[in-house]
Design a protein around this motif. Structure first.
Motif, PDB file in Angstrom:
ATOM      1  N   UNK A  39      -3.889   2.171   5.984  1.00  0.00           N
ATOM      2  CA  UNK A  39      -3.243   0.933   6.090  1.00  0.00           C
ATOM      3  C   UNK A  39      -1.889   0.660   5.593  1.00  0.00           C
ATOM      4  N   UNK A  40      -0.889   1.509   5.797  1.00  0.00           N
ATOM      5  CA  UNK A  40       0.584   1.616   5.107  1.00  0.00           C
ATOM      6  C   UNK A  40       1.496   0.994   6.200  1.00  0.00           C
ATOM      7  N   UNK A  41       2.822   1.252   5.892  1.00  0.00           N
ATOM      8  CA  UNK A  41       4.021   0.737   6.633  1.00  0.00           C
ATOM      9  C   UNK A  41       3.812   1.533   7.961  1.00  0.00           C
ATOM     10  N   UNK A  94      14.215   2.894  -1.882  1.00  0.00           N
ATOM     11  CA  UNK A  94      15.422   2.320  -2.710  1.00  0.00           C
ATOM     12  C   UNK A  94      14.745   1.871  -3.830  1.00  0.00           C
ATOM     13  N   UNK A  95      13.278   1.111  -3.694  1.00  0.00           N
ATOM     14  CA  UNK A  95      12.452   0.646  -4.960  1.00  0.00           C
ATOM     15  C   UNK A  95      12.103   1.728  -5.858  1.00  0.00           C
ATOM     16  N   UNK A  96      11.658   2.757  -5.166  1.00  0.00           N
ATOM     17  CA  UNK A  96      11.045   3.977  -5.929  1.00  0.00           C
ATOM     18  C   UNK A  96      12.136   4.453  -6.745  1.00  0.00           C
ATOM     19  N   UNK A  97      13.326   4.860  -6.172  1.00  0.00           N
ATOM     20  CA  UNK A  97      14.362   5.201  -6.782  1.00  0.00           C
ATOM     21  C   UNK A  97      14.918   4.467  -7.905  1.00  0.00           C
ATOM     22  N   UNK A 128       5.182   5.247  -5.080  1.00  0.00           N
ATOM     23  CA  UNK A 128       5.602   4.971  -6.485  1.00  0.00           C
ATOM     24  C   UNK A 128       4.779   5.951  -7.581  1.00  0.00           C
ATOM     25  N   UNK A 129       3.537   5.938  -7.306  1.00  0.00           N
ATOM     26  CA  UNK A 129       2.451   6.369  -8.295  1.00  0.00           C
ATOM     27  C   UNK A 129       2.678   8.183  -7.899  1.00  0.00           C
ATOM     28  N   UNK A 130       2.800   8.448  -6.688  1.00  0.00           N
ATOM     29  CA  UNK A 130       2.990   9.888  -6.093  1.00  0.00           C
ATOM     30  C   UNK A 130       4.357  10.650  -6.879  1.00  0.00           C
ATOM     31  N   UNK A 131       5.276  10.012  -6.818  1.00  0.00           N
ATOM     32  CA  UNK A 131       6.640  10.400  -7.329  1.00  0.00           C
ATOM     33  C   UNK A 131       6.833  10.329  -8.647  1.00  0.00           C
ATOM     34  N   UNK A 147       0.745  -1.037  -0.106  1.00  0.00           N
ATOM     35  CA  UNK A 147       0.160   0.048   0.074  1.00  0.00           C
ATOM     36  C   UNK A 147       0.772   1.420   0.032  1.00  0.00           C
ATOM     37  N   UNK A 148       1.914   1.258   0.933  1.00  0.00           N
ATOM     38  CA  UNK A 148       2.839   2.500   0.938  1.00  0.00           C
ATOM     39  C   UNK A 148       3.635   2.686  -0.355  1.00  0.00           C
ATOM     40  N   UNK A 149       3.980   1.292  -0.814  1.00  0.00           N
ATOM     41  CA  UNK A 149       4.788   1.321  -2.142  1.00  0.00           C
ATOM     42  C   UNK A 149       3.898   2.021  -3.203  1.00  0.00           C
ATOM     43  N   UNK A 150       2.864   1.492  -3.508  1.00  0.00           N
ATOM     44  CA  UNK A 150       1.838   2.051  -4.343  1.00  0.00           C
ATOM     45  C   UNK A 150       1.807   3.592  -4.279  1.00  0.00           C
TER      46      UNK A 150
END
Length: 287
Positions: free
Chosen positions: A240-242, A267-270, A85-88, A79-82
């Motif tokens: 409900x994120x990290x 790191x994943x987003x980068x 990622x979409x935001x950045x 949830x936090x990754x999504x």
């Protein structure tokens, strides 16, 4: 190699130290002062490493329940990754479109003025004002823009994603706009214009190519701005994120796991953004 290992160890110890702050700091009510129990740190480090070595992430307390972290962290992580990622990526796309490719239109001047006004307002105030506006829209039109229920699905995700993208967009758009006008005055741009090349060709093949290194150099700061907003947004909007493991516990284990997960998300987003830049350059930019 030795330097990389040293950096990993420093980051590891720093995150564990941050996670341990609720444990090692005590308030002395009699003397009205803070007491630092730093001597507990080696024990905390050992317990964390011991728990991980057993193949477990440990447990955390949710109300009166004690739950295993590994059972719940997957959905919260994605949830936090999504959202991140979409935001950045949205912030980068919007900044590039208005900062370079649509810079000559009057609409961009209006957008620029709007962004300059927003940049003077602290991020926290923008988030609160956006939530108040969303509530007002619901009262005026009956259209539900946001939901504070953690099980609301997309309704509880798109608005947090929009808010996460605001700070990176403000920062990147100003950076790209400044670099665009600096680059536009260079001799090779004037030469390209004199040769009759189209503006879109110049923007793609010359301007973007020279601005891209500056964007990559500021990418870590852009992600850090988004992470900072994510902490606030997930907490006040009940996502409900990290950050659930960081805010809903005073135990070292869940806080540390939450912070390490945040580092992994960054790191994943980068990495994904760098891959997107690479693919875009390979597909549209001539070397």
């Amino acid at each position: 190699m030795a330097r990389i290992i040293q950096q990993i160890i420093i980051i590891f110890l720093l995150i564990l130290t941050l996670a341990a702050l609720p444990v090692i700091i005590e308030v002395n009510a009699g003397e009205k002062s803070l007491e630092w129990n730093v001597e507990q740190l080696p024990k905390i480090y050992g317990e964390f490493i011991s728990e991980i070595s057993k193949g477990s992430l440990g447990t955390y307390q949710l109300g009166t329940q004690v739950r295993a972290i590994e059972e719940d962290i997957g959905d919260n992580f994605f949830t936090s990754l999504k959202v991140m990622l979409i935001g950045v990526i949205s912030a980068i796309i919007i900044s590039l479109i208005f900062g370079i490719f649509l810079s000559r239109f009057r609409l961009t001047k209006v957008f620029n003025a709007f962004m300059n006004i927003l940049s003077t307002i602290p991020d926290f105030i923008i988030i609160i004002m956006s939530m108040i506006l969303a509530v007002k829209i619901y009262r005026w039109t009956g259209i539900r823009v946001i939901s504070l229920r953690p099980d609301a699905g997309a309704l509880n995700l798109w608005f947090p994603t929009f808010l996460v993208a605001i700070a990176p967009t403000l920062y990147l758009f100003k950076l790209i706009s400044v670099k665009y006008y600096e680059t536009s005055g260079e001799d090779y741009i004037k030469t390209a214009v004199a040769k009759g090349m189209s503006l879109n060709y110049i923007n793609f093949q010359h301007v973007y190519k020279n601005i891209e290194p500056f964007i990559k150099a500021e990418l870590i700061k852009v992600i850090s701005l988004a992470i900072g907003n994510l902490f606030i947004i997930e907490y006040i909007m009940n996502v409900s994120g990290i950050t659930k493991f960081i805010f809903q516990s005073n135990q070292v284990q869940p806080i540390a796991i939450g912070l390490f997960a945040m580092l992994l998300i960054s790191g994943i987003v980068y990495l994904v953004v760098r891959i997107v830049f690479y693919l875009f350059k390979r597909g549209f930019i001539y070397e």
